[in-house]
Design a protein around this motif. Structure first.
Motif, short mmCIF file in Angstrom:
data_model
loop_
_atom_site.label_atom_id
_atom_site.label_comp_id
_atom_site.label_asym_id
_atom_site.label_seq_id
_atom_site.Cartn_x
_atom_site.Cartn_y
_atom_site.Cartn_z
N ILE A 1 -11.65 0.79 4.79
CA ILE A 1 -11.15 2.16 4.75
C ILE A 1 -10.83 2.64 6.16
N TYR A 2 -9.66 3.24 6.30
CA TYR A 2 -9.19 3.79 7.56
C TYR A 2 -8.79 5.24 7.37
N ILE A 3 -8.82 5.99 8.47
CA ILE A 3 -8.15 7.28 8.56
C ILE A 3 -7.03 7.06 9.58
N ILE A 4 -5.82 7.44 9.21
CA ILE A 4 -4.66 7.24 10.09
C ILE A 4 -4.03 8.60 10.37
N GLU A 5 -3.67 8.80 11.63
CA GLU A 5 -3.00 10.04 12.06
C GLU A 5 -1.66 9.69 12.69
N LEU A 6 -0.63 10.45 12.28
CA LEU A 6 0.70 10.32 12.86
C LEU A 6 1.13 11.69 13.38
N ASP A 7 1.52 11.75 14.62
CA ASP A 7 2.03 13.00 15.18
C ASP A 7 3.44 13.25 14.65
N PRO A 8 3.93 14.50 14.73
CA PRO A 8 5.29 14.81 14.26
C PRO A 8 6.33 13.87 14.86
N GLN B 1 6.87 7.23 13.82
CA GLN B 1 7.20 6.24 12.80
C GLN B 1 6.51 4.93 13.18
N HIS B 2 5.88 4.29 12.17
CA HIS B 2 5.22 3.01 12.40
C HIS B 2 5.67 2.03 11.32
N VAL B 3 6.22 0.90 11.74
CA VAL B 3 6.66 -0.15 10.83
C VAL B 3 5.55 -1.17 10.70
N SER B 4 5.16 -1.46 9.48
CA SER B 4 4.11 -2.44 9.21
C SER B 4 4.73 -3.67 8.56
N ASP B 5 4.52 -4.81 9.16
CA ASP B 5 5.01 -6.06 8.59
C ASP B 5 4.30 -6.34 7.27
N PRO B 6 4.89 -7.19 6.42
CA PRO B 6 4.23 -7.53 5.16
C PRO B 6 2.85 -8.14 5.40
N HIS B 7 1.91 -7.76 4.53
CA HIS B 7 0.56 -8.33 4.58
C HIS B 7 0.53 -9.55 3.67
N ASN B 8 -0.60 -10.25 3.66
CA ASN B 8 -0.74 -11.43 2.82
C ASN B 8 -0.60 -11.05 1.34
N GLU B 9 -0.23 -12.01 0.53
CA GLU B 9 0.01 -11.81 -0.90
C GLU B 9 -1.20 -11.18 -1.59
N LEU C 1 6.81 7.44 3.16
CA LEU C 1 6.48 6.03 3.08
C LEU C 1 7.71 5.29 2.57
N LYS C 2 8.18 4.34 3.35
CA LYS C 2 9.33 3.53 2.96
C LYS C 2 8.81 2.12 2.67
N ILE C 3 9.05 1.66 1.44
CA ILE C 3 8.65 0.32 1.04
C ILE C 3 9.94 -0.43 0.75
N ASN C 4 10.22 -1.45 1.57
CA ASN C 4 11.53 -2.09 1.59
C ASN C 4 12.57 -0.99 1.80
N SER C 5 13.42 -0.70 0.83
CA SER C 5 14.45 0.33 1.04
C SER C 5 14.18 1.62 0.27
N GLU C 6 13.07 1.68 -0.49
CA GLU C 6 12.76 2.88 -1.26
C GLU C 6 11.84 3.80 -0.46
N LYS C 7 12.16 5.13 -0.50
CA LYS C 7 11.36 6.11 0.23
C LYS C 7 10.58 6.98 -0.75
N TYR C 8 9.35 7.31 -0.34
CA TYR C 8 8.47 8.17 -1.13
C TYR C 8 7.92 9.24 -0.20
N HIS D 1 6.70 -2.14 5.15
CA HIS D 1 6.55 -0.73 4.81
C HIS D 1 6.45 0.08 6.10
N THR D 2 6.98 1.30 6.02
CA THR D 2 7.07 2.15 7.20
C THR D 2 6.45 3.50 6.91
N TYR D 3 5.55 3.92 7.80
CA TYR D 3 4.95 5.25 7.72
C TYR D 3 5.71 6.15 8.68
N THR D 4 6.15 7.32 8.21
CA THR D 4 6.87 8.26 9.06
C THR D 4 6.32 9.66 8.82
N ASN D 5 6.19 10.41 9.91
CA ASN D 5 5.85 11.83 9.80
C ASN D 5 7.14 12.61 10.02
#
Length: 183
Positions: free
Chosen positions: A108-115, A118-126, A141-148, A164-168
């Motif tokens: 478990i992590y707590i993650i903070e992103l300032d305004p 953007q952080h791009v995360s490479d694919p993790h193991n299967e 949250l962008k997963i491949n080309s879909e944004k949520y 996947h990409t985390y963006t504030n």
């Protein structure tokens, strides 16, 4: 918490030596240079989140196995006592609240992103899943080309074997809890 650089150095060296890997073979497996791995193991370099993920993925270990301290039976964690792993000029901070325990198969992590961060995360193991609950702000949250868009009080779960990409996108800091599940 002990100095995070020292913890990473000791854990990386222990994992590599336990597996009988030379620095050369570890560099080949992770895509991180032999020189950088040596600096990390000597505590001379503070690796970025991206570098730690490359090492974890290449060595097929959990991210937190590189940054965890020895566990005890009861653990009370205060964020003010946790040294974050920092990236993007301090705009992206990862706090390891409960490091990976192979008996439980999660961390478990707590993650903070300032305004604007953007952080791009490479694919993790299967099979690895990310379970995210946004506590404040709005996470894009962008997963491949879909944004949520995940607002405060909402959660999302996905298989993290794709980029996947985390963006504030907002004007206030985004803080979210990330539970990583390892099958």
């Amino acid at each position: 918490m002990e100095n995070i650089q020292k913890i990473i150095a000791e854990n990386l060296k222990m994992i590599r030596k336990t597996r009988g890997l030379s620095l050369d073979s570890a560099a080949e497996a992770t895509g991180v240079s032999k020189a950088m791995l040596g600096q990390i193991e000597r505590g001379e370099s503070s690796p970025t989140v991206t570098t730690l993920w490359k090492i974890a993925t290449g060595l097929q270990v959990s991210f937190s196995s590189l940054i965890r301290e020895e566990p005890s039976e009861i653990v009370l964690v205060s964020m003010k006592d946790v040294d974050p792993v920092i990236e993007n000029n301090g705009e992206y901070r990862v706090y390891s609240i409960f490091p990976f325990d192979p008996r439980k198969k999660f961390e478990i992590y707590i993650i903070e992103l300032d305004p604007g961060c953007q952080h791009v995360s490479d694919p993790h193991n299967e099979g690895i899943e990310e379970n995210i609950t946004v506590m404040s702000g709005c996470l894009e949250l962008k997963i491949n080309s879909e944004k949520y868009l995940v607002n405060a009080g909402s959660s999302i779960r996905f298989t993290a074997n794709r980029q996947h990409t985390y963006t504030n996108p907002g004007t206030e800091m985004v803080r979210f809890q990330l539970v990583m599940y390892y099958p």
